[in-house]
Design a protein around this motif. Structure first.
Motif, mmCIF file in Angstrom:
data_model
loop_
_atom_site.group_PDB
_atom_site.id
_atom_site.type_symbol
_atom_site.label_atom_id
_atom_site.label_comp_id
_atom_site.label_asym_id
_atom_site.label_seq_id
_atom_site.Cartn_x
_atom_site.Cartn_y
_atom_site.Cartn_z
ATOM 1 N N TYR A 216 0.864 -1.186 0.000
ATOM 2 C CA TYR A 216 0.000 0.000 0.000
ATOM 3 C C TYR A 216 0.893 1.226 0.000
ATOM 4 N N THR A 217 0.737 2.077 -1.001
ATOM 5 C CA THR A 217 1.584 3.263 -1.152
ATOM 6 C C THR A 217 0.966 4.437 -0.401
ATOM 7 N N LEU A 218 1.658 4.887 0.623
ATOM 8 C CA LEU A 218 1.196 6.044 1.392
ATOM 9 C C LEU A 218 1.758 7.314 0.764
ATOM 10 N N ARG A 219 0.943 8.368 0.745
ATOM 11 C CA ARG A 219 1.346 9.621 0.111
ATOM 12 C C ARG A 219 1.124 10.799 1.054
ATOM 13 N N THR A 220 1.732 11.916 0.710
ATOM 14 C CA THR A 220 1.554 13.127 1.501
ATOM 15 C C THR A 220 0.203 13.754 1.193
ATOM 16 N N VAL A 221 -0.207 14.673 2.047
ATOM 17 C CA VAL A 221 -1.447 15.418 1.802
ATOM 18 C C VAL A 221 -1.350 16.150 0.461
ATOM 19 N N GLU A 222 -0.176 16.699 0.177
ATOM 20 C CA GLU A 222 0.012 17.428 -1.082
ATOM 21 C C GLU A 222 -0.139 16.504 -2.287
ATOM 22 N N GLN A 223 0.360 15.285 -2.171
ATOM 23 C CA GLN A 223 0.224 14.334 -3.279
ATOM 24 C C GLN A 223 -1.234 13.917 -3.481
ATOM 25 N N ILE A 224 -1.962 13.731 -2.409
ATOM 26 C CA ILE A 224 -3.384 13.400 -2.531
ATOM 27 C C ILE A 224 -4.146 14.574 -3.135
ATOM 28 N N THR A 225 -3.824 15.783 -2.689
ATOM 29 C CA THR A 225 -4.477 16.973 -3.236
ATOM 30 C C THR A 225 -4.216 17.095 -4.731
ATOM 31 N N ALA A 226 -3.023 16.712 -5.171
ATOM 32 C CA ALA A 226 -2.666 16.833 -6.588
ATOM 33 C C ALA A 226 -3.543 15.962 -7.482
ATOM 34 N N PHE A 227 -4.148 14.905 -6.952
ATOM 35 C CA PHE A 227 -5.061 14.088 -7.755
ATOM 36 C C PHE A 227 -6.265 14.897 -8.234
ATOM 37 N N PHE A 228 -6.546 15.998 -7.552
ATOM 38 C CA PHE A 228 -7.692 16.844 -7.907
ATOM 39 C C PHE A 228 -7.305 17.986 -8.843
ATOM 40 N N ASP A 229 -6.085 18.001 -9.343
ATOM 41 C CA ASP A 229 -5.641 19.091 -10.220
ATOM 42 C C ASP A 229 -6.617 19.288 -11.380
ATOM 43 N N GLY A 230 -6.960 20.546 -11.626
ATOM 44 C CA GLY A 230 -7.878 20.876 -12.714
ATOM 45 C C GLY A 230 -9.342 20.823 -12.333
ATOM 46 N N LEU A 231 -9.632 20.417 -11.095
ATOM 47 C CA LEU A 231 -11.007 20.335 -10.616
ATOM 48 C C LEU A 231 -11.253 21.387 -9.534
#
Length: 265
Positions: A216-231
């Motif tokens: 399971y790949t854990l990510r930073t808050v910033e990396q999770i937020t980046a999944f929403f780029d453009g939205l």
């Protein structure tokens, strides 16, 4: 309307190896798990006692998110990628409670989840549910199969609750999210919930790996937020799970699990 998957369960089911969906089921108090799953989950909880709360928090976020999407946002179509084993308040139940005409497609490739698909495929007469046997890392297959039930000319909410951690960086999770979002029409939504990297969470993930569970790949808050780029992020943005639109009058504690919902303009 309901339809269901065809698969060879015996060829794919491994009860001697822990599986994420079955470990989660055990943490939620379910019975659809095996000794290997329970041993792995217990080992993780010994290192991270909050893990069971992470599981419960994910289900609660799903409920709050679907309530917002089907209610305030008026969404009538849902694509739930990686739903795990059926429990109470599955996506179609939550959505059809608000809008019986809601159409829901579930996507998973865990063989035990698939065998329980019939429990999910219990749509209201006005709506529809379907189940796609596919890997989250194959967005083109997901989109093609989902189009048999969902109308991609109308808004769709994509639910990715605890699934992106199962996609390692080498498999380009951001590209997978982008492919799915690009196929959605304006007015669609994306909901994500995932654990973040912390010393305790990292230790728990390493423990699960040693027990034979899928990484399971854990990510930073910033990396999770980046999944929403453009939205367009829905208030309050990407926050600790219990703090996303909590029940009025509550003061939820911080959890190392973050979530958010965003709209495609």
């Amino acid at each position: 309307m309901t339809s269901g998957p065809k698969f060879d369960l015996q060829a794919r089911l491994r009860t001697d190896q822990p599986a994420g969906a079955r470990m989660w089921d055990y943490l939620l108090g379910g019975k659809d798990n095996f000794a290997a799953d329970r041993a792995a989950a217990d080992a993780v909880v010994a290192r991270l006692p909050e893990m069971a709360e992470f599981a419960r928090a994910g289900r609660r976020f799903l409920a709050r998110a679907v309530e917002f999407l089907a209610g305030e946002a008026g969404i009538r179509q849902f694509l739930d990628i990686g739903p795990g084993l059926p429990t109470v308040n599955n996506t179609h139940e939550l959505a059809q409670r608000i809008a019986p005409e809601s159409r829901v497609v579930y996507v998973d490739n865990d063989p035990l989840v698939l065998v329980h698909a019939r429990a999910l495929l219990t749509s209201s007469p006005e709506g529809a549910t379907d189940y796609v046997d596919a890997d989250a890392r194959d967005p083109e297959k997901i989109l093609q199969a989902a189009a048999a039930t969902l109308d991609f000319s109308r808004p769709i909410a994509v639910m990715m609750i605890g699934i992106l951690g199962h996609v390692p960086d080498d498999d380009d999770p951001a590209g997978i999210v982008r492919t799915i979002v690009d196929a959605l029409p304006s007015g669609s939504y994306l909901a994500i919930n995932d654990s973040i990297t912390t010393p305790q969470n990292d230790d728990a993930a390493a423990t699960a790996h040693r027990q034979g569970a899928v990484d399971y790949t854990l990510r930073t808050v910033e990396q999770i937020t980046a999944f929403f780029d453009g939205l367009e992020l829905v208030e309050p943005g990407v926050v600790s799970n219990p703090r996303w639109r909590p029940e009025p009058g509550t003061d939820p504690a911080e959890l190392a699990v973050y979530c958010g919902v965003a709209r495609k303009a």
